[in-house]
Design a protein around this motif. Structure first.
Motif, PDB file in Angstrom:
ATOM      1  N   ASN A   1      47.346 -14.666 -21.954  1.00  0.00           N
ATOM      2  CA  ASN A   1      46.441 -12.875 -22.569  1.00  0.00           C
ATOM      3  C   ASN A   1      45.339 -12.836 -21.340  1.00  0.00           C
ATOM      4  O   ASN A   1      45.508 -13.710 -20.695  1.00  0.00           O
ATOM      5  CB  ASN A   1      45.346 -13.840 -23.544  1.00  0.00           C
ATOM      6  N   GLU A   2      44.806 -11.374 -21.861  1.00  0.00           N
ATOM      7  CA  GLU A   2      43.905 -11.157 -21.531  1.00  0.00           C
ATOM      8  C   GLU A   2      42.314 -12.141 -21.093  1.00  0.00           C
ATOM      9  O   GLU A   2      42.696 -12.270 -22.418  1.00  0.00           O
ATOM     10  CB  GLU A   2      44.333  -9.583 -21.851  1.00  0.00           C
ATOM     11  N   ILE A   3      41.520 -11.841 -20.332  1.00  0.00           N
ATOM     12  CA  ILE A   3      40.384 -13.204 -20.388  1.00  0.00           C
ATOM     13  C   ILE A   3      38.803 -11.661 -20.349  1.00  0.00           C
ATOM     14  O   ILE A   3      38.960 -10.687 -19.344  1.00  0.00           O
ATOM     15  CB  ILE A   3      39.984 -13.997 -19.893  1.00  0.00           C
ATOM     16  N   SER A   4      38.353 -11.317 -20.527  1.00  0.00           N
ATOM     17  CA  SER A   4      36.852 -10.473 -20.251  1.00  0.00           C
ATOM     18  C   SER A   4      36.051 -11.252 -18.988  1.00  0.00           C
ATOM     19  O   SER A   4      35.952 -12.523 -19.190  1.00  0.00           O
ATOM     20  CB  SER A   4      36.193 -10.154 -21.873  1.00  0.00           C
ATOM     21  N   PHE A   5      35.636 -10.971 -18.698  1.00  0.00           N
ATOM     22  CA  PHE A   5      35.534 -10.922 -17.189  1.00  0.00           C
ATOM     23  C   PHE A   5      33.757 -11.776 -18.069  1.00  0.00           C
ATOM     24  O   PHE A   5      33.586 -12.930 -17.192  1.00  0.00           O
ATOM     25  CB  PHE A   5      34.805  -9.601 -17.069  1.00  0.00           C
TER      26      PHE A   5
END
Length: 396
Positions: free
Chosen positions: A112-116
């Motif tokens: 999954n994408e992860i927010s910085f």
């Protein structure tokens, strides 16, 4: 596949080097940690670097082909930058969701994408559900020194440069265990030198100059453009980074790069950052007179290293005056100017001037501009911005 290289919460324990460097910049052999990762995963779609926000511009400048601190981190394989990865480790992490080493998260896969903005929380959560594996994780700078021999033994197998024909060297040069000597064709070895590789490899990169009478004992790696002065005694387990000039007696030490110890004086079990200059007859103690275990002080804590041998950990841009005496197990921060009689304090803050003063920032910048100019380098705007930020932070 995307490769995401991240720093962890242990970064403070890599001070003073990690004040202005990411963990993956550490060198513990021929390659830096990030170089090793790129060699292991050459077919990666992209390389992403996750660092402290204040280092973003500095790191982006050093690694322009990588993407630093994107707002959204894509799916991919996350690797801890403090690990000295090798090809065999690739197998250990391939079938696991998340892996750790003695409680430190070293790798995990994310689909999954992860927010910085949430990456720290994500790493904390993942750290609680991992499989433990054995990897070479650098907890403190002296771990690089401890690992150096084994890493160089492995690195010599991937030596890529055309070796000099050792039979072409001057006959006054003494070569011991020639089979363990790796010499670039552009390196210069002056007459009367001794290269002793019986205890470990001697790896000498492009345009290194070893001057007359130097004694070089393996294991040792001398990186590009470095100079070993006449009569130097390099006694093994040593890494001399690029564009360094060294002399005197050195053992069990790492010079990250662009640093000088040109004159007589002893240095042992020490980690020297970049753009450091050790004045003539600077000496460090690496063993207490009572052979006791050495304690090491950081800015916020003191730890018992359980080590008998430990010298000094010195940050970038630090300089010592002539005949400076450095104590056993000393921390010397970034940009310090050290001088004065007797043993120095075991903890010296960044930008210290002598014993009790603080370096003038503008004069400091002028000095490092001159220093870099001598090596045909420039101080960048990003570097000045970070140094000013850090200077104000510790002197507020």
């Amino acid at each position: 596949m995307n490769i995401i290289i991240f720093e962890d919460h242990n970064i403070q324990n890599l001070h003073p080097f990690s004040i202005n460097h990411a963990s993956f910049e550490l060198k513990c052999g021929i390659y830096s940690n990030i170089d090793r990762i790129i060699r292991i995963f050459p077919q990666a779609s992209n390389y992403y670097l996750i660092v402290r926000d204040e280092l973003k511009d500095l790191i982006q400048e050093k690694f322009p082909r990588c993407i630093v601190n994107p707002k959204i981190i894509p799916e991919g394989l996350y690797l801890n930058g403090a690990v000295v990865w090798n090809v065999k480790d690739k197998e250990k992490i391939s079938d696991c969701y998340a892996t750790s080493n003695s409680g430190s998260l070293v790798a995990f896969n994310s689909n999954n994408e992860i927010s910085f903005n949430t990456i720290d929380d994500t790493i904390d959560k993942i750290s609680k559900v991992t499989s433990d594996i054995e990897v070479n994780y650098i907890s403190y700078l002296w771990d690089c020194i401890d690992s150096l021999k084994d890493v160089l033994e492995n690195d010599k197998k991937s030596w890529e440069y055309e070796n000099e024909n050792l039979d072409n060297l001057n006959k006054t040069i003494i070569l011991i265990n020639k089979e363990n000597l790796y010499l670039s064709k552009t390196a210069i070895i002056d007459p009367g030198s001794i290269l002793d590789a019986k205890d470990g490899p001697i790896i000498i990169n492009k345009n290194v100059h070893i001057k007359s009478g130097a004694i070089i004992k393996g294991p040792i790696y001398l990186d590009c453009e470095s100079v070993v002065n006449e009569g130097a005694k390099l006694k093994g387990n040593i890494l001399i980074g690029p564009n360094c000039k060294v002399g005197g007696e050195i053992t069990d030490s790492i010079f990250q790069g662009y640093s000088n110890k040109q004159h007589d004086g002893f240095l042992g079990h020490s980690f020297i950052g970049e753009w450091v200059n050790l004045g003539a007859n600077t000496n460090n103690s690496n063993l207490k007179n009572n052979y006791g275990k050495i304690k090491f002080k950081f800015s916020d804590k003191t730890i018992n290293t359980n080590r008998i041998f430990l010298g000094s950990m010195i940050g970038d841009f630090t300089r010592t005056g002539i005949s400076t005496m450095i104590n056993t197990g000393s921390y010397i921060g970034l940009g310090a100017n050290i001088f004065g009689a007797g043993f120095q304090n075991k903890y010296i803050e960044s930008f210290s001037w002598g014993e009790n003063e603080v370096t003038d920032f503008n004069k400091f910048i002028e000095v490092i501009k001159n220093m870099k100019k001598r090596r045909f380098k420039k101080v960048t705007d990003s570097e000045i911005f970070f140094l000013k930020f850090f200077y104000n932070f510790i002197n507020k």
